[in-house]
Design a protein around this motif. Structure first.
Motif, mmCIF file in Angstrom:
data_model
loop_
_atom_site.group_PDB
_atom_site.id
_atom_site.type_symbol
_atom_site.label_atom_id
_atom_site.label_comp_id
_atom_site.label_asym_id
_atom_site.label_seq_id
_atom_site.Cartn_x
_atom_site.Cartn_y
_atom_site.Cartn_z
ATOM 1 N N UNK A 41 0.782 -1.229 0.000
ATOM 2 C CA UNK A 41 0.000 0.000 0.000
ATOM 3 C C UNK A 41 0.809 1.271 0.000
ATOM 4 N N UNK A 42 2.130 1.147 -0.032
ATOM 5 C CA UNK A 42 2.981 2.328 0.035
ATOM 6 C C UNK A 42 3.676 2.625 -1.279
ATOM 7 N N UNK A 43 4.409 3.731 -1.291
ATOM 8 C CA UNK A 43 5.170 4.098 -2.478
ATOM 9 C C UNK A 43 6.587 3.532 -2.380
ATOM 10 N N UNK A 44 7.215 3.387 -3.515
ATOM 11 C CA UNK A 44 8.597 2.932 -3.534
ATOM 12 C C UNK A 44 9.482 4.049 -2.988
ATOM 13 N N UNK A 45 10.356 3.691 -2.055
ATOM 14 C CA UNK A 45 11.220 4.696 -1.444
ATOM 15 C C UNK A 45 12.679 4.250 -1.500
ATOM 16 N N UNK A 46 13.567 5.233 -1.596
ATOM 17 C CA UNK A 46 14.994 4.951 -1.613
ATOM 18 C C UNK A 46 15.455 4.592 -0.211
ATOM 19 N N UNK A 90 9.305 -4.371 6.709
ATOM 20 C CA UNK A 90 8.630 -5.307 5.812
ATOM 21 C C UNK A 90 8.275 -4.627 4.501
ATOM 22 N N UNK A 91 8.758 -5.194 3.404
ATOM 23 C CA UNK A 91 8.555 -4.588 2.087
ATOM 24 C C UNK A 91 9.160 -5.497 1.025
ATOM 25 N N UNK A 92 8.877 -5.179 -0.214
ATOM 26 C CA UNK A 92 9.625 -5.758 -1.323
ATOM 27 C C UNK A 92 10.811 -4.836 -1.580
ATOM 28 N N UNK A 93 11.991 -5.409 -1.607
ATOM 29 C CA UNK A 93 13.207 -4.634 -1.803
ATOM 30 C C UNK A 93 13.683 -4.789 -3.243
ATOM 31 N N UNK A 94 13.976 -3.654 -3.855
ATOM 32 C CA UNK A 94 14.395 -3.629 -5.255
ATOM 33 C C UNK A 94 15.802 -3.056 -5.382
ATOM 34 N N UNK A 95 16.564 -3.666 -6.256
ATOM 35 C CA UNK A 95 17.891 -3.148 -6.585
ATOM 36 C C UNK A 95 17.780 -2.353 -7.886
#
Length: 116
Positions: A41-46, A90-95
């Motif tokens: 439910x959140x935005x992608x953040x650095x 807790x989140x999906x982590x992206x490289x």
């Protein structure tokens, strides 16, 4: 170019995980490497970023002193060491591999779940 994350999983609060980001098809040593995350439910953040040469590093305030970003320009891999994990992590982590505005490569993401 391709970017693939690994190392996610489910852990309890206070535990650690190390994420890895393997790359191919790019000149790794010329790209800055960044870790982002997106909670449900959140935005992608650095979360953290490291310059091509590894001399400039930045962190989101929420992870400072708990997460450590690093890179191995020989193995062409970036890492995110995550210590003292909290449920809010807790989140999906992206490289992300970035070289200027026109060269950006993203991985499919790896899930991190932190719960008692």
């Amino acid at each position: 170019g391709q970017v693939v994350e690994s190392g996610g999983g489910s852990v309890q609060p206070g535990e650690s995980l190390r994420l890895s980001c393997a790359t191919s098809g790019i000149i790794f040593g010329t790209y800055s490497m960044n870790w982002y995350r997106q909670a449900p439910g959140g935005q992608r953040e650095l979360v953290a970023g490291i310059s091509a040469g590894g001399t400039r590093i930045n962190y989101a305030d929420s992870v400072k002193d708990r997460f450590t970003i690093s890179r191995d320009n020989v193995k062409q891999v970036a890492y995110l060491q995550m210590d003292s994990l909290k449920p809010d992590d807790t989140a999906v982590y992206y490289c992300n591999a970035a070289l200027g505005a026109n060269h950006n490569f993203w991985g499919p993401g790896t899930q991190v779940v932190v719960c008692p």
